[in-house]
Design an enzyme around this catalytic site. Structure first.
Site, short mmCIF file in Angstrom:
data_model
loop_
_atom_site.label_atom_id
_atom_site.label_comp_id
_atom_site.label_asym_id
_atom_site.label_seq_id
_atom_site.Cartn_x
_atom_site.Cartn_y
_atom_site.Cartn_z
N ARG A 243 0.86 -1.18 0.00
CA ARG A 243 0.00 0.00 0.00
C ARG A 243 0.90 1.23 0.00
O ARG A 243 2.01 1.20 0.52
CB ARG A 243 -0.90 0.02 1.24
CG ARG A 243 -1.82 -1.19 1.38
CD ARG A 243 -2.59 -1.12 2.68
NE ARG A 243 -3.48 -2.25 2.87
CZ ARG A 243 -3.17 -3.37 3.50
NH1 ARG A 243 -1.95 -3.52 4.01
NH2 ARG A 243 -4.06 -4.34 3.62
N LYS A 273 -2.12 -2.52 8.19
CA LYS A 273 -3.15 -1.95 9.04
C LYS A 273 -3.06 -2.55 10.44
O LYS A 273 -2.83 -3.74 10.61
CB LYS A 273 -4.52 -2.22 8.43
CG LYS A 273 -4.69 -1.56 7.07
CD LYS A 273 -6.05 -1.87 6.48
CE LYS A 273 -6.18 -1.21 5.12
NZ LYS A 273 -7.48 -1.50 4.49
N HIS A 345 -2.54 2.43 -5.95
CA HIS A 345 -3.24 1.18 -5.70
C HIS A 345 -3.38 0.35 -6.98
O HIS A 345 -3.56 -0.87 -6.91
CB HIS A 345 -4.62 1.47 -5.10
CG HIS A 345 -4.92 0.63 -3.89
ND1 HIS A 345 -4.26 0.77 -2.69
CD2 HIS A 345 -5.80 -0.38 -3.71
CE1 HIS A 345 -4.74 -0.09 -1.82
NE2 HIS A 345 -5.67 -0.82 -2.41
N ARG A 348 -0.66 -2.02 -6.94
CA ARG A 348 -0.95 -3.11 -5.99
C ARG A 348 -1.90 -4.14 -6.63
O ARG A 348 -1.68 -5.35 -6.51
CB ARG A 348 -1.55 -2.52 -4.72
CG ARG A 348 -1.94 -3.54 -3.65
CD ARG A 348 -2.30 -2.76 -2.37
NE ARG A 348 -3.04 -3.56 -1.41
CZ ARG A 348 -2.50 -4.35 -0.49
NH1 ARG A 348 -1.18 -4.49 -0.45
NH2 ARG A 348 -3.24 -5.01 0.37
N HIS A 371 -3.67 -9.22 3.56
CA HIS A 371 -5.11 -9.28 3.79
C HIS A 371 -5.42 -10.15 5.01
O HIS A 371 -4.82 -11.20 5.19
CB HIS A 371 -5.84 -9.85 2.57
CG HIS A 371 -5.91 -8.91 1.41
ND1 HIS A 371 -6.11 -9.31 0.11
CD2 HIS A 371 -5.80 -7.55 1.36
CE1 HIS A 371 -6.14 -8.27 -0.69
NE2 HIS A 371 -5.95 -7.19 0.04
N TYR A 380 -9.39 -10.89 -6.85
CA TYR A 380 -8.44 -10.85 -7.95
C TYR A 380 -8.59 -12.07 -8.86
O TYR A 380 -8.22 -12.02 -10.03
CB TYR A 380 -7.01 -10.78 -7.40
CG TYR A 380 -6.72 -9.49 -6.69
CD1 TYR A 380 -6.49 -8.32 -7.39
CD2 TYR A 380 -6.70 -9.44 -5.30
CE1 TYR A 380 -6.24 -7.13 -6.73
CE2 TYR A 380 -6.45 -8.25 -4.64
CZ TYR A 380 -6.22 -7.10 -5.36
OH TYR A 380 -5.99 -5.93 -4.69
#
Length: 400
Positions: A243, A273, A345, A348, A371, A380
């Site tokens: 990210r 995150k 992004h 990414r 994730h 994806y």
């Protein structure tokens, strides 16, 4: 910030323990954010990375020329947070919301951007309740919650109307808030349990081809220190799938650039995150670009600053911002004559799509992207399946 997400699409991932008497045990940590809610917030953070704003893009119209006025100083994130906290404390519902936000920050350890989104969404809910004269949170009814859901979609509460995705994200936050209040005994019931968020349409990630990525990377000139930085940044983003916030948050010590080929690819440590750490391999092209930047580019910028440990520096020697990184990519895409909108992004998305097309396992891609659930990564595979259909239609003699 996440999920495309009504209860069928919002699986209930709450972890709740029942004691011997069958009552809820509110002392346990609760997973109040569903997987679909996380995916909604991921989409919003992607929009933040791309545009610097969580508002949906508006159609641009030329503004009339007027006499220029001095620009008002931008409010810092800290000042905005203090202002929001003060406003929350000014109403009974706001003070009860504050306890939930504290729980999310301390017990869940959510990332700063995610906490900002929760605070903004729930502050709007507090304003709505205050305008309706609701002072006791135990008197909030299902009608109040559904009226709020309608108001944010229409903008009838005095603020801007939200898109379907943003409205869904906000209702998910409100549902988690009421669930927390009920489990902590602050209210006797959960009036939001049957209020379903609107269902956003499924948005597939926008990836670009390998050839387009190569053209973007090679469009950056290596004649200046800033050019070396730009190439290193773009190579890094595509090589790791990081990210943009993870990339600009890197320090030099987070790199492990081994020069011994026998040991395989170099490794970089990324902080995702909630400060979750993961190790990601670094391709040889990105490693060489970073090496050249560290030797010939970064020292010149560092000499103008105050000795920050940041890996990517701006012209003043400080840490590069997300907005500046987006501008770097935008300029490179324009030079490469890429006829579509490209954001950090996008690299990414391209990283994940190209790995899957090359035969990588979806679980491996999930780990590389950081994730929390493979459900987020599986989107994806839809992109890859579409590619397969196109190839089949073009190549099979009896496809059409």
């Amino acid at each position: 910030m996440s999920g495309a997400d009504a209860d069928a699409s919002f699986p209930n991932n709450d972890t709740i323990a029942i004691n011997l008497h069958g009552s809820l045990n509110p002392t346990l940590k609760l997973d109040l954010e569903s997987e679909e809610a996380r995916r909604l917030r991921d989409a919003d953070l992607a929009e933040l990375d791309r545009t610097g704003s969580l508002q949906p893009p508006q159609a641009s119209t030329p503004a009339p020329k007027t006499a220029s006025k001095p620009a008002a100083p931008a409010r810092s994130r800290a000042a905005t947070m203090v202002s929001a906290a003060d406003e929350l404390r000014s109403t009974p519902a706001g003070r009860a919301i504050g306890s939930y936000l504290q729980h999310m920050a301390v017990e869940r350890g959510l990332a700063v951007n995610t906490m900002d989104a929760y605070r903004r969404d729930l502050l709007r809910y507090a304003r709505f309740l205050d305008a309706r004269g609701v002072e006791d949170i135990s008197r909030i009814t299902r009608h109040d919650v559904t009226a709020f859901a309608q108001s944010i979609s229409e903008g009838s509460d005095g603020a801007s109307a939200l898109s379907v995705r943003s409205a869904a994200r906000t209702i998910v936050a409100v549902r988690g808030l009421h669930r927390f209040w009920a489990l902590e005994g602050m209210t006797a019931a959960d009036p939001a349990s049957d209020v379903h968020p609107p269902m956003p349409g499924k948005r597939l990630p926008k990836a670009i081809s390998v050839n387009e990525v190569t053209r973007i990377l090679e469009a950056v000139s290596l004649d200046t220190p800033s050019g070396l930085r730009d190439r290193a940044l773009l190579e890094f983003l595509y090589s790791t799938g990081a990210r943009i916030s993870e990339a600009v948050g890197l320090d030099v010590d987070d790199l492990s650039l081994e020069r011994i080929p026998a040991k395989g690819p170099d490794v970089v440590r990324l902080f995702g995150k909630g400060s979750k750490e993961r190790l990601v391999p670094l391709g040889s092209y990105a490693a060489r670009a970073l090496d050249e930047y560290l030797v010939r580019g970064r020292p010149a910028a560092s000499a103008k600053g105050k000795g920050t440990p940041a890996l990517f520096l701006n012209a003043r020697g400080g840490r590069l911002s997300r907005q500046s990184a987006w501008t770097i990519l935008k300029n490179a895409a324009e030079k490469a004559d890429i006829g579509r909108d490209v954001s950090p992004h996008t690299l990414r998305h391209s990283f994940a799509t190209h790995l899957l097309e090359g035969g990588a396992d979806v679980r491996v891609v999930q780990e590389l992207l950081g994730h929390a659930s493979v459900t987020t990564t599986q989107v994806y595979t839809l992109v890859t399946a579409e590619t397969l259909r196109e190839v089949y239609a073009a190549a099979h003699p009896r496809a059409l």
